[in-house]
Design an enzyme around this catalytic site. Structure first.
Site, PDB file in Angstrom:
ATOM      1  N   HIS A   1     -14.105  43.868   2.932  1.00 51.25           N
ATOM      2  CA  HIS A   1     -15.694  43.578   3.430  1.00 51.25           C
ATOM      3  C   HIS A   1     -16.275  44.822   3.209  1.00 51.25           C
ATOM      4  O   HIS A   1     -17.520  44.646   2.467  1.00 51.25           O
ATOM      5  CB  HIS A   1     -15.845  43.139   4.613  1.00 51.25           C
ATOM      6  CG  HIS A   1     -17.076  42.916   5.250  1.00 51.25           C
ATOM      7  ND1 HIS A   1     -17.833  41.826   5.248  1.00 51.25           N
ATOM      8  CD2 HIS A   1     -17.950  43.822   5.731  1.00 51.25           C
ATOM      9  CE1 HIS A   1     -19.108  42.134   5.765  1.00 51.25           C
ATOM     10  NE2 HIS A   1     -19.160  43.184   6.163  1.00 51.25           N
ATOM     11  N   GLU A   2     -15.980  45.681   3.648  1.00 50.79           N
ATOM     12  CA  GLU A   2     -16.647  47.296   3.665  1.00 50.79           C
ATOM     13  C   GLU A   2     -16.633  47.695   1.946  1.00 50.79           C
ATOM     14  O   GLU A   2     -17.566  48.150   1.872  1.00 50.79           O
ATOM     15  CB  GLU A   2     -16.005  48.320   4.673  1.00 50.79           C
ATOM     16  CG  GLU A   2     -15.926  47.793   6.000  1.00 50.79           C
ATOM     17  CD  GLU A   2     -17.574  47.470   6.583  1.00 50.79           C
ATOM     18  OE1 GLU A   2     -18.499  47.912   5.932  1.00 50.79           O
ATOM     19  OE2 GLU A   2     -17.559  46.794   7.666  1.00 50.79           O
TER      20      GLU A   2
ATOM     21  N   HIS B   1     -19.434  46.564   0.375  1.00 46.66           N
ATOM     22  CA  HIS B   1     -20.921  47.335   0.757  1.00 46.66           C
ATOM     23  C   HIS B   1     -20.744  48.574  -0.349  1.00 46.66           C
ATOM     24  O   HIS B   1     -21.695  48.860  -0.823  1.00 46.66           O
ATOM     25  CB  HIS B   1     -20.942  47.572   2.006  1.00 46.66           C
ATOM     26  CG  HIS B   1     -21.402  46.489   2.795  1.00 46.66           C
ATOM     27  ND1 HIS B   1     -22.321  45.393   2.638  1.00 46.66           N
ATOM     28  CD2 HIS B   1     -20.758  45.712   4.028  1.00 46.66           C
ATOM     29  CE1 HIS B   1     -22.401  44.528   3.753  1.00 46.66           C
ATOM     30  NE2 HIS B   1     -21.370  44.833   4.477  1.00 46.66           N
TER      31      HIS B   1
END
Length: 431
Positions: free
Chosen positions: A20-21, A24
């Site tokens: 998920h990170e 980003h």
């Protein structure tokens, strides 16, 4: 054995959060924003390394992760209020200053807020989107590779008597299935003269036949046997589509008089076509969104159940302790019918469901969630377009720092909710 399931869950969550990170980080760096930190876990740093201006590392507490993109907050308008009535900088101004301090001299152009609206939306949406892809991947592996558990026409158990308790007594009558000679492992191929191929067919024929005796053809040890079963009318609890017991206004279980035989199905893994995955992903997404939408009501119901001592709904919300309990149960339950492959499939579906929850939850349009940043970027883009259409000057970036009081309130709410659900999962676990 329960520890294996919990360990699988922890690793699965860390991988999900880490990806998920990365969702980003990668577009942020690609678009030229400064990303100073990427860490798995919280607390003291166990290991880290620097590469291309970013510190990558692992921290001691494996409860998530984070990526720090510099310059998230714009300086706002020159006319903004920066000092409170006490002469000190306002909360919003302190946040603006801290955001600006994350950038060294000469790095001002790398501030996140300087990216175009579409690029900021891509950066913030990519994290949750990774979770959506992981949820779809887990479901595809299970549905198309391992197979989903489907109630079959083979029997896993035959009840010895007609009773509503867990054990038979001398006063309980013999069940119709036991009286007819049905046995666990029998494969039912015909009921009442009608061919059956799955559990739904058997249930339908039992319901349609009522209490009339019916010839039942089974395959046992490779041979066909014809038995005669006569169901009995009995009061049985009613269940809704989610598998929860239906209760009346006073909390009492709702029952109905139905034909009863006393048999339970075995579950077989059945692979599905890849074309069935999108529909299942959509159903999971809408179901998860519905739970999130009624989250305040679910939390209230959980609180009422804790106070009154009532059993918690199996379709309600649970915390990380409850999820860990589910994972532990998958690997520890004793059953010859529950194969290793089936357990792995259920663990993957659990990870898939958690990733779907992360996807939906992060899109809530409130700071500090990703959805709050997306909403801010969208508002900025719409405001600029309106100004352009009306021939007015560019109003500039949205001052997201002004929303910090609400952001802190939301963060506190989420922390309290997490603690509350942990207590609820320990004091009154979902059965």
């Amino acid at each position: 054995m329960a520890l294996l399931g919990i360990l699988f869950l922890i690793v699965g969550l860390l991988v999900s959060v880490g990806l998920h990170e990365l969702g980003h980080l990668i577009p942020a760096k690609r678009f030229g924003a400064k990303v100073s930190h990427y860490f798995i876990g919280f607390g003291p740093t166990l290991w880290s390394t620097y590469k291309n201006g970013t510190e990558y590392g692992i921290k001691a507490i494996p409860l998530g992760g984070f990526v720090r993109i510099s310059g998230m907050l714009s300086p706002g308008r020159a006319s903004r209020r920066t000092v409170g009535s006490d002469g000190k900088p306002t909360m919003a101004e302190e946040a603006r200053q801290q955001s600006a301090a994350e950038l060294e001299e000469g790095e001002e152009s790398q501030a996140f807020w300087r990216l175009s609206v579409p690029k900021r939306i891509v950066v913030m949406f990519s994290g949750p989107f990774v979770n959506l892809l992981l949820a779809a991947l887990c479901m595809a592996v299970v549905m198309c590779g391992i197979g989903s558990g489907v109630a079959s026409n083979q029997l896993s158990a035959v009840q010895a008597c007609v009773t509503t308790s867990s054990e038979c007594t001398d006063s309980d009558p013999v069940s119709p299935a036991s009286a007819a000679g049905l046995q666990a492992g029998d494969e039912i191929v015909s009921w009442g003269g009608v061919a059956v191929s799955d559990w739904a067919d058997i249930q339908r024929e039992i319901a349609d036949g009522g209490t009339e005796s019916a010839p039942v053809v089974v395959v046992r040890d490779g041979e066909e046997l014809t038995l005669t079963v006569q169901p009995v009318e009995t009061e049985r609890p009613q269940y809704d589509s989610d598998g929860n017991a239906v209760t009346d206004d006073d909390g009492n279980a709702v029952t109905a008089s139905v034909p009863y035989v006393g048999i339970s199905p075995a579950y077989a893994l059945e692979r599905q076509s890849i074309t069935s995955v999108p529909g299942s992903v959509w159903s999971l997404a809408t179901g998860t969104a519905a739970v999130v939408a009624r989250l305040p009501m679910e939390l209230w119901s959980t609180g009422v159940d804790l106070v009154t001592g009532a059993d918690r709904s199996t379709s309600g919300v649970i915390g990380i302790v409850g999820v860990a309990d589910v994972a532990g149960s998958i690997t520890s339950v004793q059953s010859d019918q529950y194969t290793l492959v089936a357990r792995i499939g259920d663990l993957l579906m659990l990870i898939g469901s958690l990733n779907m929850s992360l996807f939906i939850f992060n899109l809530i349009p409130l700071l500090p969630l990703d959805g709050g940043h997306i909403l801010g970027a969208l508002y900025e883009g719409v405001r600029r377009q309106f100004a352009k259409l009306r021939g007015r000057p560019d109003p500039g970036p949205v001052d997201m720092a002004r929303a910090l009081p609400l952001s802190y309130a939301v963060a506190v709410f989420f922390v309290l909710m997490t603690v509350f659900l942990v207590v609820a999962d320990i004091v009154s676990p979902v059965i």
